[in-house]
Scaffold this motif. Structure first.
Motif, PDB file in Angstrom:
ATOM      1  N   ILE A  89       7.310  -6.930 119.567  1.00  0.00           N
ATOM      2  CA  ILE A  89       8.246  -7.132 118.919  1.00  0.00           C
ATOM      3  C   ILE A  89       9.470  -8.546 120.159  1.00  0.00           C
ATOM      4  O   ILE A  89       8.224  -8.485 121.582  1.00  0.00           O
ATOM      5  CB  ILE A  89       9.499  -6.229 118.851  1.00  0.00           C
ATOM      6  CG1 ILE A  89       9.375  -5.648 120.310  1.00  0.00           C
ATOM      7  CG2 ILE A  89       8.891  -5.295 118.028  1.00  0.00           C
ATOM      8  CD1 ILE A  89      10.327  -3.706 119.906  1.00  0.00           C
ATOM      9  N   MET A  90      10.021  -9.134 119.830  1.00  0.00           N
ATOM     10  CA  MET A  90      11.035 -10.295 121.000  1.00  0.00           C
ATOM     11  C   MET A  90      12.673  -9.119 120.983  1.00  0.00           C
ATOM     12  O   MET A  90      13.179  -8.912 119.003  1.00  0.00           O
ATOM     13  CB  MET A  90      11.060 -11.193 120.680  1.00  0.00           C
ATOM     14  CG  MET A  90      11.347 -12.006 121.953  1.00  0.00           C
ATOM     15  SD  MET A  90      11.193 -13.830 121.547  1.00  0.00           S
ATOM     16  CE  MET A  90      10.285 -14.088 122.880  1.00  0.00           C
ATOM     17  N   ILE A  91      13.083  -9.023 121.801  1.00  0.00           N
ATOM     18  CA  ILE A  91      14.648  -8.223 121.798  1.00  0.00           C
ATOM     19  C   ILE A  91      15.172  -9.161 122.883  1.00  0.00           C
ATOM     20  O   ILE A  91      14.928  -9.453 123.923  1.00  0.00           O
ATOM     21  CB  ILE A  91      14.428  -6.822 121.870  1.00  0.00           C
ATOM     22  CG1 ILE A  91      14.363  -5.746 122.876  1.00  0.00           C
ATOM     23  CG2 ILE A  91      13.558  -6.458 120.409  1.00  0.00           C
ATOM     24  CD1 ILE A  91      14.280  -4.869 122.976  1.00  0.00           C
ATOM     25  N   HIS A  92      16.389  -9.343 122.733  1.00  0.00           N
ATOM     26  CA  HIS A  92      17.620  -9.906 124.037  1.00  0.00           C
ATOM     27  C   HIS A  92      18.085  -8.472 124.298  1.00  0.00           C
ATOM     28  O   HIS A  92      18.930  -7.930 122.845  1.00  0.00           O
ATOM     29  CB  HIS A  92      17.695 -11.492 123.628  1.00  0.00           C
ATOM     30  CG  HIS A  92      17.064 -12.585 123.760  1.00  0.00           C
ATOM     31  ND1 HIS A  92      17.604 -13.291 124.493  1.00  0.00           N
ATOM     32  CD2 HIS A  92      15.825 -12.069 123.394  1.00  0.00           C
ATOM     33  CE1 HIS A  92      16.379 -14.703 124.541  1.00  0.00           C
ATOM     34  NE2 HIS A  92      15.446 -13.357 123.824  1.00  0.00           N
TER      35      HIS A  92
ATOM     36  N   ILE B 193      18.151  -1.002 127.890  1.00  0.00           N
ATOM     37  CA  ILE B 193      18.669  -2.563 127.627  1.00  0.00           C
ATOM     38  C   ILE B 193      20.043  -2.533 125.879  1.00  0.00           C
ATOM     39  O   ILE B 193      19.272  -1.638 124.897  1.00  0.00           O
ATOM     40  CB  ILE B 193      17.297  -3.373 127.180  1.00  0.00           C
ATOM     41  CG1 ILE B 193      18.325  -5.436 126.874  1.00  0.00           C
ATOM     42  CG2 ILE B 193      16.584  -3.704 126.638  1.00  0.00           C
ATOM     43  CD1 ILE B 193      16.994  -6.417 126.901  1.00  0.00           C
ATOM     44  N   SER B 194      20.760  -3.286 125.866  1.00  0.00           N
ATOM     45  CA  SER B 194      21.399  -3.060 124.759  1.00  0.00           C
ATOM     46  C   SER B 194      22.018  -4.666 123.855  1.00  0.00           C
ATOM     47  O   SER B 194      22.125  -5.307 125.034  1.00  0.00           O
ATOM     48  CB  SER B 194      22.969  -2.272 124.685  1.00  0.00           C
ATOM     49  OG  SER B 194      22.703  -1.402 125.413  1.00  0.00           O
ATOM     50  N   ASP B 195      22.233  -4.548 122.957  1.00  0.00           N
ATOM     51  CA  ASP B 195      22.626  -5.918 122.238  1.00  0.00           C
ATOM     52  C   ASP B 195      23.656  -5.606 120.873  1.00  0.00           C
ATOM     53  O   ASP B 195      24.070  -4.068 121.018  1.00  0.00           O
ATOM     54  CB  ASP B 195      21.682  -6.309 121.581  1.00  0.00           C
ATOM     55  CG  ASP B 195      21.295  -5.992 119.856  1.00  0.00           C
ATOM     56  OD1 ASP B 195      21.610  -4.573 119.361  1.00  0.00           O
ATOM     57  OD2 ASP B 195      19.535  -6.427 120.113  1.00  0.00           O
ATOM     58  N   LEU B 196      23.888  -5.707 120.190  1.00  0.00           N
ATOM     59  CA  LEU B 196      25.102  -5.558 119.728  1.00  0.00           C
ATOM     60  C   LEU B 196      24.753  -4.506 118.678  1.00  0.00           C
ATOM     61  O   LEU B 196      25.820  -3.959 118.229  1.00  0.00           O
ATOM     62  CB  LEU B 196      25.709  -6.813 119.284  1.00  0.00           C
ATOM     63  CG  LEU B 196      26.532  -7.958 119.895  1.00  0.00           C
ATOM     64  CD1 LEU B 196      26.622  -8.513 118.831  1.00  0.00           C
ATOM     65  CD2 LEU B 196      27.444  -7.723 120.500  1.00  0.00           C
TER      66      LEU B 196
ATOM     67  N   GLN C  51      24.748 -16.911 127.181  1.00  0.00           N
ATOM     68  CA  GLN C  51      25.500 -18.083 126.771  1.00  0.00           C
ATOM     69  C   GLN C  51      23.708 -17.734 126.118  1.00  0.00           C
ATOM     70  O   GLN C  51      23.574 -18.716 124.687  1.00  0.00           O
ATOM     71  CB  GLN C  51      25.210 -19.521 127.363  1.00  0.00           C
ATOM     72  CG  GLN C  51      25.778 -19.710 128.042  1.00  0.00           C
ATOM     73  CD  GLN C  51      26.549 -19.137 129.005  1.00  0.00           C
ATOM     74  OE1 GLN C  51      25.211 -18.878 129.765  1.00  0.00           O
ATOM     75  NE2 GLN C  51      27.738 -19.176 129.765  1.00  0.00           N
ATOM     76  N   ARG C  52      22.756 -17.741 126.533  1.00  0.00           N
ATOM     77  CA  ARG C  52      21.308 -17.691 126.411  1.00  0.00           C
ATOM     78  C   ARG C  52      20.741 -16.437 124.833  1.00  0.00           C
ATOM     79  O   ARG C  52      20.889 -16.486 123.748  1.00  0.00           O
ATOM     80  CB  ARG C  52      20.268 -17.674 126.771  1.00  0.00           C
ATOM     81  CG  ARG C  52      19.100 -17.375 125.967  1.00  0.00           C
ATOM     82  CD  ARG C  52      18.553 -18.968 126.023  1.00  0.00           C
ATOM     83  NE  ARG C  52      16.855 -18.388 124.474  1.00  0.00           N
ATOM     84  CZ  ARG C  52      16.755 -18.323 123.638  1.00  0.00           C
ATOM     85  NH1 ARG C  52      18.014 -18.238 122.553  1.00  0.00           N
ATOM     86  NH2 ARG C  52      15.207 -17.648 122.710  1.00  0.00           N
ATOM     87  N   ASP C  53      22.037 -15.838 125.129  1.00  0.00           N
ATOM     88  CA  ASP C  53      22.115 -14.146 124.592  1.00  0.00           C
ATOM     89  C   ASP C  53      23.260 -14.898 123.091  1.00  0.00           C
ATOM     90  O   ASP C  53      22.825 -13.948 122.240  1.00  0.00           O
ATOM     91  CB  ASP C  53      23.034 -13.439 125.020  1.00  0.00           C
ATOM     92  CG  ASP C  53      22.674 -11.833 124.478  1.00  0.00           C
ATOM     93  OD1 ASP C  53      21.188 -10.930 124.361  1.00  0.00           O
ATOM     94  OD2 ASP C  53      23.142 -11.018 124.566  1.00  0.00           O
TER      95      ASP C  53
END
Length: 177
Positions: free
Chosen positions: A39-42, A60-63, A155-157
């Protein structure tokens, strides 16, 4: 079982927990009708702990959620062998002594290479992570074992979230006939 996606599947963190584990292989997962391994996550680092010279645990957290990540930098493809680094330093020293016209470019490259080897992941850093989902059997919790961990930017996120929105809409969630 060879019918799984060979390149990392770009997903939101919440989908790490939604994916179904394959009955045939505990390292293969399925979501949106696709089988995948990597997987790839940001996201943004919210916690760093269990730090050693070569590894660390992160949250790590995203929305959409948070996930625990184990990262061993000694297994990263971006690790430069000490012998290679010594050769680069020797060539750089020779070039700087003899007035090479490309010394400014070489200086910038050497700085980037040495800075990358000293990089420390801190809370608040934005990261792109490629790895595998695994289950910590002691806690029965899904985690990510990262084999590539690259620092990005806010910005990349934002661009990443837009990319994912497009992927989900056009490929992952489209009506299959």
């Amino acid at each position: 079982m060879n019918n799984f996606q060979k390149c990392p599947l770009k997903i939101y963190i919440q989908d790490i927990f939604r994916a179904k584990r394959s009955a045939e292989n505990k390292y293969i997962y399925e979501i949106f009708g696709m089988n995948f391994k990597n997987i790839m996550i940001h996201g943004v680092v919210t916690s760093v702990y269990n730090i050693t010279a070569t590894s660390s645990n992160l949250e790590i957290s995203d929305l959409t959620g948070s996930v625990q990540v184990y990262f061993d930098s000694s297994k990263s493809n971006h690790k430069i062998a000490e012998g290679t680094l010594k050769d680069l330093r020797r060539e750089y020293t020779s070039a700087s002594q003899f007035g090479d016209i490309n010394i400014d470019i070489m200086n910038t490259l050497m700085s980037k290479i040495t800075d990358a080897s000293k990089r420390v992941i801190t809370e608040g850093s934005y990261l792109s992570i490629i790895g595998d989902i695994f289950v910590d059997e002691t806690k029965n919790v899904r985690m990510v074992s990262a084999f590539e961990c690259s620092e990005t930017s806010e910005q990349r996120d934002i661009v990443w979230m837009e990319e994912l929105r497009y992927l989900y809409e056009k490929f992952y969630l489209w009506e299959k006939e």
